[in-house]
Design a protein around this motif. Structure first.
Motif, short mmCIF file in Angstrom:
data_model
loop_
_atom_site.label_atom_id
_atom_site.label_comp_id
_atom_site.label_asym_id
_atom_site.label_seq_id
_atom_site.Cartn_x
_atom_site.Cartn_y
_atom_site.Cartn_z
N PRO A 1 0.82 -1.22 0.00
CA PRO A 1 0.00 0.00 0.00
C PRO A 1 0.85 1.27 0.00
N ARG A 2 0.22 2.37 -0.38
CA ARG A 2 0.88 3.68 -0.25
C ARG A 2 0.85 4.04 1.23
N PRO A 3 1.98 4.24 1.85
CA PRO A 3 2.03 4.37 3.32
C PRO A 3 1.38 5.62 3.88
N ASN A 4 1.27 6.70 3.13
CA ASN A 4 0.74 7.95 3.69
C ASN A 4 -0.64 8.30 3.18
N GLN A 5 -1.31 7.37 2.54
CA GLN A 5 -2.67 7.61 2.07
C GLN A 5 -3.66 7.20 3.16
N PRO A 6 -4.48 8.13 3.65
CA PRO A 6 -5.45 7.77 4.69
C PRO A 6 -6.48 6.76 4.15
N ARG A 7 -6.82 5.80 4.98
CA ARG A 7 -7.78 4.76 4.56
C ARG A 7 -8.41 4.12 5.79
N ARG A 8 -9.48 3.37 5.55
CA ARG A 8 -10.09 2.52 6.57
C ARG A 8 -9.77 1.09 6.16
N CYS A 9 -9.20 0.32 7.06
CA CYS A 9 -8.72 -1.01 6.70
C CYS A 9 -9.06 -2.00 7.81
N GLU A 10 -9.55 -3.19 7.39
CA GLU A 10 -9.87 -4.24 8.37
C GLU A 10 -8.63 -4.70 9.12
N GLY A 11 -7.49 -4.64 8.48
CA GLY A 11 -6.26 -5.15 9.08
C GLY A 11 -5.52 -4.13 9.93
N TYR A 12 -6.10 -2.94 10.11
CA TYR A 12 -5.40 -1.90 10.88
C TYR A 12 -5.18 -2.36 12.31
N GLN A 13 -3.95 -2.19 12.77
CA GLN A 13 -3.60 -2.49 14.16
C GLN A 13 -2.94 -1.23 14.72
N PRO A 14 -3.55 -0.60 15.73
CA PRO A 14 -3.04 0.69 16.22
C PRO A 14 -1.67 0.58 16.86
N ASN A 15 -0.86 1.62 16.66
CA ASN A 15 0.43 1.66 17.33
C ASN A 15 0.25 2.27 18.71
N ALA A 16 1.32 2.38 19.46
CA ALA A 16 1.23 2.85 20.85
C ALA A 16 0.78 4.30 20.97
N GLU A 17 0.94 5.10 19.91
CA GLU A 17 0.59 6.51 19.98
C GLU A 17 -0.86 6.79 19.62
N ASP A 18 -1.58 5.80 19.10
CA ASP A 18 -2.98 5.99 18.72
C ASP A 18 -3.85 5.89 19.98
N PRO A 19 -4.58 6.96 20.34
CA PRO A 19 -5.40 6.89 21.54
C PRO A 19 -6.57 5.92 21.42
N ASP A 20 -7.05 5.67 20.21
CA ASP A 20 -8.13 4.71 19.98
C ASP A 20 -7.48 3.34 19.77
N ARG A 21 -7.62 2.45 20.74
CA ARG A 21 -6.92 1.17 20.72
C ARG A 21 -7.64 0.08 19.95
N ARG A 22 -8.76 0.40 19.30
CA ARG A 22 -9.51 -0.63 18.57
C ARG A 22 -8.80 -1.00 17.27
N HIS A 23 -8.91 -2.26 16.92
CA HIS A 23 -8.37 -2.75 15.66
C HIS A 23 -9.34 -2.38 14.54
N GLY A 24 -8.89 -2.54 13.30
CA GLY A 24 -9.68 -2.14 12.14
C GLY A 24 -11.06 -2.79 12.07
N ARG A 25 -11.16 -4.06 12.41
CA ARG A 25 -12.45 -4.77 12.33
C ARG A 25 -13.45 -4.21 13.35
N GLU A 26 -12.97 -3.75 14.49
CA GLU A 26 -13.85 -3.14 15.49
C GLU A 26 -14.16 -1.68 15.15
N ARG A 27 -13.18 -0.98 14.67
CA ARG A 27 -13.30 0.45 14.39
C ARG A 27 -14.22 0.72 13.20
N TRP A 28 -14.12 -0.11 12.16
CA TRP A 28 -14.92 0.07 10.95
C TRP A 28 -15.63 -1.25 10.64
N PRO A 29 -16.69 -1.58 11.39
CA PRO A 29 -17.33 -2.89 11.20
C PRO A 29 -17.96 -3.07 9.82
#
Length: 183
Positions: free
Chosen positions: A141-169
């Motif tokens: 993927p293009r690393p700096n393009q904003p997107r909604r992704c099922e596979g998203y896994q938040p890093n330590a700096e993201d205040p929203d700790r939900r994974h992609g499947r929970e965040r964008w059902p």
């Protein structure tokens, strides 16, 4: 400090030239040069426009400068004529924007791959593991393009700790399978 920023600007080839200051060795009677008074460690920045001071300190903050370096920046700015203050404000704001990077939109819940723990070595590990339906395992993927992704896994700096499947059902499910079953 400001001289280094201006040197950088000149090297880039921008059309704005630095202000030429007369040399102290020139005769003040013939040139009108008045030597500046020595700058105290605590410069009174009240003579500089507040927008210029704010822009300069923003650049200093982005660089992690010490108090002495911040005062030196203000002293450098005070040595420039008042007619250059507007240009210097714009220039320092541009530098500050570059150093701070893009600001996330509060209403935009998308994330970039570069902040996802599944993004490594220009590859999406969620796709590589087969967790993303209808996506090649070799997905880059293009690393700096904003997107909604099922596979998203938040890093330590993201205040929203939900994974992609929970965040964008609404993203869940195999799009191709859903199409096949509805035909």
């Amino acid at each position: 400090m400001l001289n280094g920023l201006l040197d950088d600007l000149i090297e880039r080839g921008d059309s704005v030239a630095p202000v030429a200051h007369p040399s102290p060795s020139e005769n003040p009677a013939t040139t009108g040069f008045v030597a500046p008074s020595p700058v105290s460690p605590r410069l009174d920045s009240g003579k500089l426009p507040p927008a210029l001071v704010k822009a300069a300190l923003r650049v200093c903050d982005a660089h992690g400068d010490s108090e002495e370096q911040r005062q030196q920046m203000l002293a450098d700015l005070a040595s420039y004529p008042a007619d250059r203050h507007g240009w210097l404000t714009d220039y320092l704001n541009e530098i500050g924007d570059r150093l701070e990077g893009p600001k996330p939109d509060v209403m935009d819940d998308r994330r970039t791959c570069s902040v996802c723990l599944n993004y490594r070595a220009n590859r999406c590990l969620a796709a590589w593991r087969g967790e993303l339906p209808a996506t090649s395992r070799q997905y880059h993927p293009r690393p700096n393009q904003p997107r909604r992704c099922e596979g998203y896994q938040p890093n330590a700096e993201d205040p929203d700790r939900r994974h992609g499947r929970e965040r964008w059902p609404g993203l869940m499910g195999d799009t191709l399978t859903n199409v096949r079953t509805t035909l």
